[in-house]
Structures are given as structure tokens and as C-alpha cells.
Design a protein around this motif. Structure first.
Motif, PDB file in Angstrom:
ATOM      1  N   ILE A 265       7.893 -12.576  -1.049  1.00  0.00           N
ATOM      2  CA  ILE A 265       8.431 -11.427  -0.322  1.00  0.00           C
ATOM      3  C   ILE A 265       7.316 -10.475   0.117  1.00  0.00           C
ATOM      4  N   SER A 266       6.154 -10.562  -0.518  1.00  0.00           N
ATOM      5  CA  SER A 266       5.040  -9.684  -0.149  1.00  0.00           C
ATOM      6  C   SER A 266       4.462 -10.044   1.213  1.00  0.00           C
ATOM      7  N   ILE A 267       4.576 -11.310   1.618  1.00  0.00           N
ATOM      8  CA  ILE A 267       3.974 -11.751   2.876  1.00  0.00           C
ATOM      9  C   ILE A 267       4.666 -11.123   4.091  1.00  0.00           C
ATOM     10  N   PRO A 268       6.008 -11.210   4.213  1.00  0.00           N
ATOM     11  CA  PRO A 268       6.637 -10.535   5.364  1.00  0.00           C
ATOM     12  C   PRO A 268       6.448  -9.022   5.340  1.00  0.00           C
ATOM     13  N   ALA A 269       6.305  -8.448   4.146  1.00  0.00           N
ATOM     14  CA  ALA A 269       6.024  -7.007   4.084  1.00  0.00           C
ATOM     15  C   ALA A 269       4.686  -6.701   4.747  1.00  0.00           C
ATOM     16  N   GLY A 270       3.714  -7.584   4.530  1.00  0.00           N
ATOM     17  CA  GLY A 270       2.419  -7.412   5.180  1.00  0.00           C
ATOM     18  C   GLY A 270       2.482  -7.692   6.667  1.00  0.00           C
ATOM     19  N   VAL A 271       3.234  -8.730   7.055  1.00  0.00           N
ATOM     20  CA  VAL A 271       3.365  -9.075   8.472  1.00  0.00           C
ATOM     21  C   VAL A 271       3.943  -7.912   9.262  1.00  0.00           C
ATOM     22  N   THR A 272       4.951  -7.254   8.693  1.00  0.00           N
ATOM     23  CA  THR A 272       5.594  -6.123   9.376  1.00  0.00           C
ATOM     24  C   THR A 272       4.863  -4.802   9.139  1.00  0.00           C
ATOM     25  N   ARG A 273       3.772  -4.868   8.384  1.00  0.00           N
ATOM     26  CA  ARG A 273       2.963  -3.681   8.095  1.00  0.00           C
ATOM     27  C   ARG A 273       3.785  -2.553   7.471  1.00  0.00           C
ATOM     28  N   MET A 274       4.584  -2.907   6.478  1.00  0.00           N
ATOM     29  CA  MET A 274       5.293  -1.887   5.714  1.00  0.00           C
ATOM     30  C   MET A 274       4.273  -0.895   5.161  1.00  0.00           C
ATOM     31  N   PRO A 275       4.555   0.411   5.214  1.00  0.00           N
ATOM     32  CA  PRO A 275       3.602   1.396   4.685  1.00  0.00           C
ATOM     33  C   PRO A 275       3.168   1.050   3.259  1.00  0.00           C
ATOM     34  N   LEU A 276       1.890   1.181   2.998  1.00  0.00           N
ATOM     35  CA  LEU A 276       1.341   0.795   1.697  1.00  0.00           C
ATOM     36  C   LEU A 276       2.026   1.538   0.554  1.00  0.00           C
ATOM     37  N   TRP A 277       2.255   2.840   0.742  1.00  0.00           N
ATOM     38  CA  TRP A 277       2.863   3.620  -0.333  1.00  0.00           C
ATOM     39  C   TRP A 277       4.272   3.127  -0.634  1.00  0.00           C
ATOM     40  N   LYS A 278       5.026   2.811   0.424  1.00  0.00           N
ATOM     41  CA  LYS A 278       6.397   2.338   0.243  1.00  0.00           C
ATOM     42  C   LYS A 278       6.413   0.974  -0.434  1.00  0.00           C
ATOM     43  N   PHE A 279       5.542   0.080   0.029  1.00  0.00           N
ATOM     44  CA  PHE A 279       5.462  -1.254  -0.577  1.00  0.00           C
ATOM     45  C   PHE A 279       5.060  -1.145  -2.043  1.00  0.00           C
ATOM     46  N   GLY A 280       4.102  -0.279  -2.338  1.00  0.00           N
ATOM     47  CA  GLY A 280       3.640  -0.133  -3.718  1.00  0.00           C
ATOM     48  C   GLY A 280       4.729   0.393  -4.643  1.00  0.00           C
ATOM     49  N   ILE A 281       5.466   1.406  -4.198  1.00  0.00           N
ATOM     50  CA  ILE A 281       6.527   1.989  -5.027  1.00  0.00           C
ATOM     51  C   ILE A 281       7.645   0.990  -5.275  1.00  0.00           C
ATOM     52  N   LEU A 282       8.088   0.315  -4.216  1.00  0.00           N
ATOM     53  CA  LEU A 282       9.182  -0.653  -4.352  1.00  0.00           C
ATOM     54  C   LEU A 282       8.762  -1.843  -5.211  1.00  0.00           C
ATOM     55  N   THR A 283       7.533  -2.287  -5.040  1.00  0.00           N
ATOM     56  CA  THR A 283       7.026  -3.400  -5.852  1.00  0.00           C
ATOM     57  C   THR A 283       6.942  -2.996  -7.316  1.00  0.00           C
ATOM     58  N   ALA A 284       6.435  -1.797  -7.577  1.00  0.00           N
ATOM     59  CA  ALA A 284       6.321  -1.324  -8.957  1.00  0.00           C
ATOM     60  C   ALA A 284       7.693  -1.199  -9.603  1.00  0.00           C
ATOM     61  N   ALA A 285       8.667  -0.645  -8.871  1.00  0.00           N
ATOM     62  CA  ALA A 285      10.006  -0.443  -9.437  1.00  0.00           C
ATOM     63  C   ALA A 285      10.690  -1.776  -9.721  1.00  0.00           C
ATOM     64  N   GLY A 286      10.678  -2.681  -8.748  1.00  0.00           N
ATOM     65  CA  GLY A 286      11.315  -3.985  -8.952  1.00  0.00           C
ATOM     66  C   GLY A 286      10.633  -4.786 -10.038  1.00  0.00           C
ATOM     67  N   SER A 287       9.297  -4.744 -10.060  1.00  0.00           N
ATOM     68  CA  SER A 287       8.547  -5.489 -11.072  1.00  0.00           C
ATOM     69  C   SER A 287       8.798  -4.929 -12.467  1.00  0.00           C
ATOM     70  N   LEU A 288       8.916  -3.613 -12.569  1.00  0.00           N
ATOM     71  CA  LEU A 288       9.153  -3.004 -13.876  1.00  0.00           C
ATOM     72  C   LEU A 288      10.489  -3.460 -14.457  1.00  0.00           C
ATOM     73  N   VAL A 289      11.508  -3.551 -13.608  1.00  0.00           N
ATOM     74  CA  VAL A 289      12.815  -4.021 -14.084  1.00  0.00           C
ATOM     75  C   VAL A 289      12.710  -5.455 -14.588  1.00  0.00           C
ATOM     76  N   TRP A 290      12.134  -6.328 -13.751  1.00  0.00           N
ATOM     77  CA  TRP A 290      12.003  -7.751 -14.111  1.00  0.00           C
ATOM     78  C   TRP A 290      11.146  -7.918 -15.358  1.00  0.00           C
TER      79      TRP A 290
END
Length: 226
Positions: free
Chosen positions: A134-159
């Protein structure tokens, strides 16, 4: 230590535990960072190992959760960078050369990710296989770094919390959780397989229909000329 049958899994368990015992909780973070970059490495094994090692007092439960989540973020940003390097234009070019794919497929995927990318990144961190990809399309679409980092941290913390706590509480019986994780992974693989099969069938049927229509038009034109 009790481990499921399979020499590769036993070797992975031994390597993970040794890494954590040698360099502490940072070893758990390194193992998870590698798991994010190389999806075949199962987080469902590495994370319980971090919890088990924490239960033995090698490091604290907080350290296990902190470092495994940090490792998830580092690995995710590596694949995010790959996605940014690929970019939508390069993917369109690849799609034009791959049978059954069209550049328009990339456009539709990018448009979908712009609308739902936030939810996809967050919940994708809790789905086997998609956790990394899921990180690859986030990079392709150039999701803001801060947004990607927060969402990744939150989802990863749950898992990570689910599996680290399982290893911490179950102790030597940590592998019990793997049975349930395997079921989820098989469901995901089956769903992906069905989706791919449906796409190939639908796209092939469309191509055959267009070819049939083209031949009919050619026959009609030849008849009119005659």
C-alpha cells in the motif's frame, strides 16, 4: 522454544530472537523494517517474538511497541520512495506494454487513491500482503509525507500491538496466534486471486468482442465495395 514445523520458519524465529537479544528492541525494529520491504517475511511471526522477548525481561513492552512501529514506518517510507520514483507517467508507460492493461487503468487507480488513499493506508497496514504494497501507490500519488507518516504509524501501531501483546501474554505458546493469522492471510490471497481472475476474464472478453466487431465491420465494408 516451541515452533511450528518448517525449517525456514524455525530459522526465522532463531534469527529474530538472536537479533533482539544482541541489539535489544532495535533488533525488533530492524526485523520489522525488513519485513515491510520484503513482504514474504511474516510479521505474524516476528512481532510475537518481540512480545515473547519482552516478557523475558530483555526489554520492556513499551520498547517493543515503539521500535516495531518505528521499523514499520521506516520500511513503509522505503517503498513510498519507490512509488514516488516510479510515478504515474512511468506506470502508464509500463501499462501500455503489458498485455490486458491500459494506461487508463493507471489513471483510474490514481483517481481512486486520491479519493480513498487515507483509509487505504491506515487499514492497509492491518492486511497481510497489502501492509507493504500500500506504500507504493501512496508514493505514486505523492501523498503528503506528514499524512502518510501519521496514517502509517497509526495503522502499524494497531497491528503491531495485537501481535506483540499476543507474544507477551502467550509466552512460549506464541505460535497459537499464527493459526488465526494464517486464516486471514489465506482469505486475502483468495480474494486477490479471485479479483485477478475476474479482471483477466473481463478484459479478455472485451478484447474478443472488439475483435469480433472489427471483423464484422471489415466484412461489411468489403461487401459494400463488391
Amino acid at each position: 522454544m516451541a515452533t511450528p514445523d518448517g525449517s525456514w520458519l524455525t530459522a526465522l524465529v532463531d534469527w529474530s530472537v538472536s537479533l533482539m537479544e544482541v541489539i535489544g528492541p532495535a533488533g525488533a525494529g530492524l526485523a520489522i523494517a525488513l519485513e515491510n520491504v520484503f513482504p514474504p517475511l511474516p510479521s505474524e511471526v516476528i512481532l510475537p517474538m518481540a512480545g515473547l522477548t519482552a516478557s523475558r525481561g530483555t526489554f520492556t513492552l513499551f520498547e517493543a511497541l515503539f521500535w516495531t512501529t518505528l521499523g514499520s514506518i521506516v520500511g513503509a517510507f522505503a517503498l513510498y520512495g519507490l512509488g514516488r520514483w516510479l510515478g504515474a507517467e512511468r506506470l502508464r508507460g509500463l501499462a501500455a506494454r503489458i498485455p490486458l492493461l491500459h494506461p487508463e487503468d493507471i489513471d483510474r487507480s490514481v483517481a481512486w487513491f486520491h479519493r480513498h488513499g487515507g483509509k487505504a493506508v491506515f487499514f492497509g497496514r492491518m492486511i497481510p500482503l497489502f501492509r507493504s504494497l500500500i506504500s507504493i501507490p501512496a508514493g505514486v500519488t505523492r501523498m503528503p509525507l506528514w499524512k502518510f507518516g501519521i496514517l502509517t504509524a497509526a495503522g502499524s501501531l494497531v497491528w503491531n500491538t495485537i501481535f506483540v501483546l499476543a507474544g507477551y501474554l502467550l509466552g512460549e505458546q506464541w505460535h497459537v496466534v499464527e493459526m488465526y493469522a494464517d486464516i486471514l492471510q489465506y482469505v486475502v490471497i483468495a480474494a486477490v486471486g479471485i479479483g485477478v481472475a475476474w479482471f483477466v476474464w473481463a478484459r479478455t472478453r472485451t478484447l474478443l468482442r472488439h475483435k469480433g466487431a472489427g471483423r464484422a465491420d471489415a466484412s461489411t465494408a468489403a461487401g459494400e465495395e463488391g
